[in-house]
Design an enzyme around this catalytic site. Structure first.
Site, PDB file in Angstrom:
ATOM      1  N   TYR A  53       0.853  -1.195   0.000  1.00 35.22           N
ATOM      2  CA  TYR A  53       0.000   0.000   0.000  1.00 35.22           C
ATOM      3  C   TYR A  53       0.877   1.227   0.000  1.00 35.22           C
ATOM      4  O   TYR A  53       1.828   1.313   0.778  1.00 35.22           O
ATOM      5  CB  TYR A  53      -0.907   0.020   1.242  1.00 35.22           C
ATOM      6  CG  TYR A  53      -2.365  -0.084   0.858  1.00 35.22           C
ATOM      7  CD1 TYR A  53      -2.952   0.928   0.107  1.00 35.22           C
ATOM      8  CD2 TYR A  53      -3.128  -1.178   1.218  1.00 35.22           C
ATOM      9  CE1 TYR A  53      -4.286   0.833  -0.274  1.00 35.22           C
ATOM     10  CE2 TYR A  53      -4.465  -1.277   0.840  1.00 35.22           C
ATOM     11  CZ  TYR A  53      -5.029  -0.264   0.088  1.00 35.22           C
ATOM     12  OH  TYR A  53      -6.343  -0.360  -0.298  1.00 35.22           O
ATOM     13  N   GLU A  55      -0.541   4.793  -0.519  1.00 41.12           N
ATOM     14  CA  GLU A  55      -1.381   5.971  -0.775  1.00 41.12           C
ATOM     15  C   GLU A  55      -0.569   7.236  -0.577  1.00 41.12           C
ATOM     16  O   GLU A  55       0.204   7.357   0.370  1.00 41.12           O
ATOM     17  CB  GLU A  55      -2.578   5.977   0.186  1.00 41.12           C
ATOM     18  CG  GLU A  55      -3.648   4.986  -0.233  1.00 41.12           C
ATOM     19  CD  GLU A  55      -4.870   5.030   0.676  1.00 41.12           C
ATOM     20  OE1 GLU A  55      -4.777   5.584   1.784  1.00 41.12           O
ATOM     21  OE2 GLU A  55      -5.917   4.509   0.262  1.00 41.12           O
ATOM     22  N   ASP A 198      -5.394  14.042 -25.300  1.00 40.80           N
ATOM     23  CA  ASP A 198      -5.451  12.629 -24.894  1.00 40.80           C
ATOM     24  C   ASP A 198      -4.729  11.826 -25.978  1.00 40.80           C
ATOM     25  O   ASP A 198      -5.274  11.596 -27.058  1.00 40.80           O
ATOM     26  CB  ASP A 198      -6.913  12.204 -24.762  1.00 40.80           C
ATOM     27  CG  ASP A 198      -7.063  10.745 -24.344  1.00 40.80           C
ATOM     28  OD1 ASP A 198      -6.062   9.996 -24.417  1.00 40.80           O
ATOM     29  OD2 ASP A 198      -8.186  10.355 -23.958  1.00 40.80           O
ATOM     30  N   THR A 224      -2.836   6.416 -22.174  1.00 40.60           N
ATOM     31  CA  THR A 224      -2.770   5.065 -21.638  1.00 40.60           C
ATOM     32  C   THR A 224      -1.331   4.611 -21.831  1.00 40.60           C
ATOM     33  O   THR A 224      -0.591   5.180 -22.625  1.00 40.60           O
ATOM     34  CB  THR A 224      -3.692   4.094 -22.409  1.00 40.60           C
ATOM     35  OG1 THR A 224      -3.346   4.161 -23.799  1.00 40.60           O
ATOM     36  CG2 THR A 224      -5.151   4.439 -22.243  1.00 40.60           C
ATOM     37  N   LYS A 227      -1.274   0.912 -25.050  1.00 37.41           N
ATOM     38  CA  LYS A 227      -1.603   0.857 -26.482  1.00 37.41           C
ATOM     39  C   LYS A 227      -0.289   0.924 -27.269  1.00 37.41           C
ATOM     40  O   LYS A 227       0.558   0.068 -27.062  1.00 37.41           O
ATOM     41  CB  LYS A 227      -2.618   1.941 -26.813  1.00 37.41           C
ATOM     42  CG  LYS A 227      -3.940   1.688 -26.079  1.00 37.41           C
ATOM     43  CD  LYS A 227      -5.006   2.716 -26.336  1.00 37.41           C
ATOM     44  CE  LYS A 227      -6.248   2.411 -25.499  1.00 37.41           C
ATOM     45  NZ  LYS A 227      -7.244   3.500 -25.574  1.00 37.41           N
ATOM     46  N   ARG A 233      -1.152  -2.255 -18.638  1.00 37.73           N
ATOM     47  CA  ARG A 233      -2.410  -1.509 -18.680  1.00 37.73           C
ATOM     48  C   ARG A 233      -2.381  -0.415 -17.627  1.00 37.73           C
ATOM     49  O   ARG A 233      -2.113  -0.688 -16.456  1.00 37.73           O
ATOM     50  CB  ARG A 233      -3.608  -2.424 -18.367  1.00 37.73           C
ATOM     51  CG  ARG A 233      -3.707  -3.678 -19.190  1.00 37.73           C
ATOM     52  CD  ARG A 233      -5.105  -4.258 -19.122  1.00 37.73           C
ATOM     53  NE  ARG A 233      -5.964  -3.429 -19.929  1.00 37.73           N
ATOM     54  CZ  ARG A 233      -5.999  -3.472 -21.264  1.00 37.73           C
ATOM     55  NH1 ARG A 233      -5.249  -4.318 -21.928  1.00 37.73           N
ATOM     56  NH2 ARG A 233      -6.791  -2.678 -21.934  1.00 37.73           N
TER      57      ARG A 233
HETATM   58  C1  LIG Z   1      -8.282   3.773 -24.772  1.00 36.58           C
HETATM   59  C2  LIG Z   1      -8.552   5.214 -24.570  1.00 36.58           C
HETATM   60  C3  LIG Z   1      -8.834   5.720 -23.298  1.00 36.58           C
HETATM   61  C4  LIG Z   1      -9.159   4.855 -22.102  1.00 36.58           C
HETATM   62  O1  LIG Z   1      -8.259   3.987 -21.685  1.00 36.58           O
HETATM   63  P1  LIG Z   1      -8.659   2.813 -20.639  1.00 36.58           P
HETATM   64  O2  LIG Z   1      -7.328   2.432 -20.095  1.00 36.58           O
HETATM   65  O3  LIG Z   1      -9.350   1.776 -21.424  1.00 36.58           O
HETATM   66  O4  LIG Z   1      -9.527   3.421 -19.605  1.00 36.58           O
HETATM   67  C5  LIG Z   1      -8.963   7.090 -23.160  1.00 36.58           C
HETATM   68  N1  LIG Z   1      -8.823   7.904 -24.206  1.00 36.58           N
HETATM   69  C6  LIG Z   1      -8.582   7.449 -25.453  1.00 36.58           C
HETATM   70  C7  LIG Z   1      -8.456   8.410 -26.568  1.00 36.58           C
HETATM   71  C8  LIG Z   1      -8.454   6.087 -25.677  1.00 36.58           C
HETATM   72  O5  LIG Z   1      -8.256   5.636 -26.906  1.00 36.58           O
END
Ligand SMILES: *Cc1c(COP(=O)(O)O)cnc(C)c1O
Length: 416
Positions: A53, A55, A198, A224, A227, A233
């Protein structure tokens, strides 16, 4: 991977994980949001760090015994700042959606106006979809794309001037053009809005300099890590020092409890890998492979939204074949290709059916596919679309995709 240990303790779960390993090894992964991490990254996810933990922030924790995880988290932060050239990084968000939620919590109040790309035009759920918290608690103004799949920046500017959003989101889950972050910032400045970029999908391309960076333009950058960036993840938020304390507070205690330090260790490893020369080559190859796939499909008479791609993904437009994305995604699964149905601009079908299939090149690039392999993938896809009712033809195509997988083995030394 400690598959033997898992199988001994819990054969049911162990065997399913083993089957999943085989599925990943023997199918062509074209889901644009997926990838294959290194074995070191996977190993880090399965360490004793999961027991801890922590936090709070490094050196300001609510629990004792954090001297090691403090250093791990600091390594992840420093590597992220260096890689993306930003002032501050919070590496604690459990996912991309939670990273975005934290920016909302910090930057806007419930009821405020927020602009984001419409989900059916390629945006993400967390950019204001009515079924997501972002669409429930904020006044969302959505922008879309034109017939060619391009953002109409003049339209974005017009909408911004009319609706005066407090936050504008630039970024998408299904957009195949280069995003002009500079133009987005000019629009944000004109109306006094924050800009959030994003980069969940394009993080690796940005890190490698293959896509322009939002650093210096966006007030907040979220991503993220699993990807194109090819980590575990999870999510990350980047910003200037000015917003650092507020963003950190929004993540914890605003939204989350204890950070996942085993995942943060894996993020640190991913960020190290992403700063190495081989990663730049990978990112460049991802774009080359995506372009080769798009060209290959068009050479076979298929339509691609926007007539090609500038990044790692594209949408196959099936309208002229009178086929749906749902059906063709299932046909592709039969021939050993995994992809997802997706809407095309002005799609006549519902989001559950769609007229398109989204295809990404990141995962296959990781396992070593090159342009000539992408041309073969294009031929398999095109044949599957036109011969979707011919079981024998589909069987032959399955053999061809398996051959490609065997040419580029994945996790071949993994114990099982
Ligand atoms: C995949 C994605 C997310 C969310 O990611 P998670 O880890 O699945 O919550 C947010 N923004 C964009 C543009 C994405 O493609």
């Amino acid at each position: 991977m400690e598959l033997d240990i898992i199988k001994r303790e819990d054969p049911q779960v162990g065997e399913l994980i083993e089957k999943e390993l085989e599925r990943q090894q023997n199918t062509i992964e074209l889901i644009a949001s997926e990838n294959f991490t290194s074995e070191a990254i996977m190993a880090a996810c399965g360490t004793v760090l999961t027991n801890k933990y922590a936090e709070g922030k490094p050196h300001k924790r609510f629990y004792n015994g954090c001297e090691n995880v403090d250093k791990i988290e600091e390594l992840a932060q420093e590597r992220c700042k260096k890689l993306f050239n930003v002032g501050h990084a919070n590496v604690q968000p459990h996912s991309g959606a939670q990273a975005n939620m934290a920016v909302f919590l910090y930057a806007v109040k419930p009821g405020d106006t927020v602009m984001g790309m419409d989900l059916s035009n390629g945006g993400h759920l967390s950019h204001g979809s009515p079924v997501n918290f972002s669409g429930m608690y904020y006044n969302i103004i959505s922008y879309g794309v034109d017939e060619n799949g391009c953002i109409d920046y003049d339209e974005v500017e017009k909408l911004a001037e009319e609706h005066k959003p407090k936050l504008i989101i630039a970024g998408a889950s299904n957009y195949s053009k280069i995003i002009d972050f500079k133009r987005f910032r000019e629009i944000a400045d004109k109306v006094g809005a924050y800009l959030m970029a994003d980069i969940a999908h394009i993080a690796a391309l940005v890190a490698a300099g293959v896509h322009p960076s939002p650093a210096g333009y966006a007030h907040f950058i979220t991503t993220t890590t699993h990807k194109t960036l090819r980590g575990p993840r999870g999510g990350i938020i980047m910003c200037d020092e000015e917003h650092a304390a507020g963003i950190d507070k929004a993540v914890f205690p605003g939204l989350q409890g204890g950070p996942l330090e085993h995942i943060i260790a894996a993020k640190a490893i991913a960020l190290k890998e992403a700063s190495e020369p081989a990663f730049k080559e990978y990112a460049k190859q991802v774009v080359k492979n995506a372009k080769a796939l798009a060209q290959g499909l068009m050479d076979e008479g298929m339509d691609i939204v926007g007539g090609g791609t500038e990044n790692h993904l594209m949408t196959l437009d099936l309208r002229k074949f009178n086929k749906t994305g749902k059906d063709i995604a299932n046909v592709l699964e039969k021939v050993g290709i995994t992809a997802n149905k997706n809407t095309v601009p002005n799609d006549p079908q519902s989001p559950f059916v769609t007229s398109g299939v989204r295809l990404g090149a990141a995962a296959v690039t990781t396992r070593g596919f090159k342009e000539e392999d992408m041309v073969e993938v294009a031929k398999i896809i095109a044949s599957a679309v036109t011969a979707s009712d011919n079981e024998q033809a589909l069987k032959n195509l399955r053999e061809r995709s398996l051959k490609l997988c065997q040419k580029h083995p994945l996790y071949k030394d993994m114990r099982h």
